[in-house]
Design an enzyme around this catalytic site. Sequence first.
Site, PDB file in Angstrom:
ATOM      1  N   SER A 142       0.852  -1.196   0.000  1.00 26.23           N
ATOM      2  CA  SER A 142       0.000   0.000   0.000  1.00 26.23           C
ATOM      3  C   SER A 142       0.881   1.236   0.000  1.00 26.23           C
ATOM      4  O   SER A 142       2.044   1.188   0.441  1.00 26.23           O
ATOM      5  CB  SER A 142      -0.872   0.002   1.256  1.00 26.23           C
ATOM      6  OG  SER A 142      -1.524   1.245   1.416  1.00 26.23           O
ATOM      7  N   TYR A 155      -1.952  -1.880  10.214  1.00 25.50           N
ATOM      8  CA  TYR A 155      -1.966  -1.854   8.752  1.00 25.50           C
ATOM      9  C   TYR A 155      -0.675  -1.317   8.147  1.00 25.50           C
ATOM     10  O   TYR A 155      -0.094  -1.928   7.247  1.00 25.50           O
ATOM     11  CB  TYR A 155      -3.173  -1.044   8.279  1.00 25.50           C
ATOM     12  CG  TYR A 155      -3.451  -1.179   6.801  1.00 25.50           C
ATOM     13  CD1 TYR A 155      -4.065  -2.316   6.285  1.00 25.50           C
ATOM     14  CD2 TYR A 155      -3.099  -0.172   5.908  1.00 25.50           C
ATOM     15  CE1 TYR A 155      -4.316  -2.447   4.929  1.00 25.50           C
ATOM     16  CE2 TYR A 155      -3.350  -0.296   4.554  1.00 25.50           C
ATOM     17  CZ  TYR A 155      -3.963  -1.428   4.071  1.00 25.50           C
ATOM     18  OH  TYR A 155      -4.213  -1.559   2.734  1.00 25.50           O
TER      19      TYR A 155
HETATM   20  N1  LIG Z   1      -8.744  -0.056  -1.677  1.00 29.63           N
HETATM   21  C1  LIG Z   1      -7.716   0.650  -1.281  1.00 29.63           C
HETATM   22  O1  LIG Z   1      -7.799   1.883  -1.118  1.00 29.63           O
HETATM   23  C2  LIG Z   1      -6.376  -0.045  -1.050  1.00 29.63           C
HETATM   24  C3  LIG Z   1      -5.232   0.762  -0.971  1.00 29.63           C
HETATM   25  C4  LIG Z   1      -4.008   0.157  -0.759  1.00 29.63           C
HETATM   26  C5  LIG Z   1      -3.921  -1.219  -0.633  1.00 29.63           C
HETATM   27  N2  LIG Z   1      -5.050  -1.972  -0.698  1.00 29.63           N
HETATM   28  C6  LIG Z   1      -4.891  -3.434  -0.537  1.00 29.63           C
HETATM   29  O2  LIG Z   1      -5.426  -4.082  -1.671  1.00 29.63           O
HETATM   30  C7  LIG Z   1      -5.879  -5.387  -1.298  1.00 29.63           C
HETATM   31  C8  LIG Z   1      -7.274  -5.604  -1.854  1.00 29.63           C
HETATM   32  O3  LIG Z   1      -8.145  -4.691  -1.227  1.00 29.63           O
HETATM   33  P1  LIG Z   1      -9.447  -4.112  -1.950  1.00 29.63           P
HETATM   34  O4  LIG Z   1      -9.317  -2.654  -1.949  1.00 29.63           O
HETATM   35  O5  LIG Z   1      -9.706  -4.811  -3.216  1.00 29.63           O
HETATM   36  O6  LIG Z   1     -10.536  -4.487  -0.829  1.00 29.63           O
HETATM   37  P2  LIG Z   1     -11.941  -5.253  -0.929  1.00 29.63           P
HETATM   38  O7  LIG Z   1     -12.740  -4.765  -2.080  1.00 29.63           O
HETATM   39  O8  LIG Z   1     -12.536  -5.140   0.440  1.00 29.63           O
HETATM   40  O9  LIG Z   1     -11.521  -6.763  -1.216  1.00 29.63           O
HETATM   41  C9  LIG Z   1     -10.824  -7.512  -0.238  1.00 29.63           C
HETATM   42  C10 LIG Z   1     -10.767  -8.961  -0.679  1.00 29.63           C
HETATM   43  O10 LIG Z   1     -10.073  -9.716   0.330  1.00 29.63           O
HETATM   44  C11 LIG Z   1     -10.859 -10.823   0.692  1.00 29.63           C
HETATM   45  N3  LIG Z   1     -10.643 -11.188   2.085  1.00 29.63           N
HETATM   46  C12 LIG Z   1     -10.726 -10.374   3.176  1.00 29.63           C
HETATM   47  N4  LIG Z   1     -10.548 -11.083   4.302  1.00 29.63           N
HETATM   48  C13 LIG Z   1     -10.344 -12.377   3.900  1.00 29.63           C
HETATM   49  C14 LIG Z   1     -10.122 -13.584   4.598  1.00 29.63           C
HETATM   50  N5  LIG Z   1     -10.073 -13.620   5.940  1.00 29.63           N
HETATM   51  N6  LIG Z   1      -9.964 -14.734   3.901  1.00 29.63           N
HETATM   52  C15 LIG Z   1     -10.039 -14.722   2.541  1.00 29.63           C
HETATM   53  N7  LIG Z   1     -10.240 -13.603   1.817  1.00 29.63           N
HETATM   54  C16 LIG Z   1     -10.398 -12.448   2.499  1.00 29.63           C
HETATM   55  C17 LIG Z   1     -12.305 -10.395   0.451  1.00 29.63           C
HETATM   56  O11 LIG Z   1     -13.116 -11.533   0.186  1.00 29.63           O
HETATM   57  P3  LIG Z   1     -14.209 -12.175   1.186  1.00 29.63           P
HETATM   58  O12 LIG Z   1     -14.788 -11.064   2.012  1.00 29.63           O
HETATM   59  O13 LIG Z   1     -15.185 -12.809   0.241  1.00 29.63           O
HETATM   60  O14 LIG Z   1     -13.427 -13.176   1.970  1.00 29.63           O
HETATM   61  C18 LIG Z   1     -12.149  -9.571  -0.822  1.00 29.63           C
HETATM   62  O15 LIG Z   1     -12.156 -10.429  -1.943  1.00 29.63           O
HETATM   63  C19 LIG Z   1      -5.758  -5.454   0.233  1.00 29.63           C
HETATM   64  O16 LIG Z   1      -4.606  -6.176   0.582  1.00 29.63           O
HETATM   65  C20 LIG Z   1      -5.646  -4.003   0.644  1.00 29.63           C
HETATM   66  O17 LIG Z   1      -4.935  -3.863   1.845  1.00 29.63           O
HETATM   67  C21 LIG Z   1      -6.265  -1.427  -0.910  1.00 29.63           C
END
Ligand SMILES: NC(=O)c1ccc[n+]([C@@H]2O[C@H](COP(=O)([O-])OP(=O)(O)OC[C@H]3O[C@@H](n4cnc5c(N)ncnc54)[C@H](OP(=O)(O)O)[C@@H]3O)[C@@H](O)[C@H]2O)c1
Length: 265
Positions: A142, A155
Amino acid sequence: MPASTRTALVTGASAGIGASFARHLAQQGHDLLLVARRADRLEALAAELRAAHNIRCQIFAADLADRGTPEAIIGYAAGEGIEIDILINNAGLSGKTAFADTPWDTLAAEIQLMVTAVTELTHRVVPGMKERRWGRIVNLSSLAAFSPPGASLLYTGIKSYILNISQSLDMELKPHGVHVTALCPGFTHSEFHDVMGTRRTADHLPAILWQQPEEVVREGWQAVMKGKPVCVPGTVNKLTAAAMRPIPTNVGYFLGNRLNPFKNG
Ligand SMILES: NC(=O)c1ccc[n+]([C@@H]2O[C@H](COP(=O)([O-])OP(=O)(O)OC[C@H]3O[C@@H](n4cnc5c(N)ncnc54)[C@H](OP(=O)(O)O)[C@@H]3O)[C@@H](O)[C@H]2O)c1
């Protein structure tokens, strides 16, 4: 099947950046093994991608916060005759409450999901990649890994770990044909802020700070294919990361303490 067809394991494929990675890789003709907890979401995405791209797309619904899940995923893949060539370690979330107010089990689950499972899955797929002399691993870090240590619980530290080990792994594995990239997005439209409970605050942030998941994935995938160990997608994020680098520790602490819009009590 195109000669370049590979199989990708994508964690967190039921939403946001992970679903976008699955679509991007399917468009390129790669087979997929999709992992997340919500089986219905995975089923729907797999059906869509099989129909649209004539690929093999399987799902494995599981909680990556459970200690046995990485071994179970790799065991399932081996049983199905699947060799993992591409690993997208994407599943993640941010904690919602202050450290001292959060039960240990919740913090331990976060560490298991975003530190241990990421590291274990990587460790389990790397031998096969080395043997075949080809592998691509994208670990979701991130922009927070570059930013001051805000009051965002574990985080920032977790994403700093991912940024750090991805570079170490890339150094070790690149001579064996395995590229590792830490992908470091800034604010990205997904379900992340709904899960974190910060949607209202997030929606008030300027539009210029936000990217679509497809933009993040496109740049991240290009980076790992080109062998770049770190990818900060988007111009605004790149400038932000660059501006953060020379900040002295005490100034970083001050800024992190004062400016974090998601500060917990
Ligand atoms: N969005 C942002 O602003 C942002 C910025 C920087 C980095 N990131 C990183 O990008 C990655 C993806 O995030 P996103 O933004 O796409 O968030 P998101 O839309 O909330 O998606 C998160 C994904 O992780 C899965 N997940 C969460 N807990 C889990 C568990 N215990 N076991 C298995 N799967 C799990 C969820 O699936 P289920 O709920 O179906 O399990 C979902 O598919 C993360 O690592 C996040 O830290 C995001």
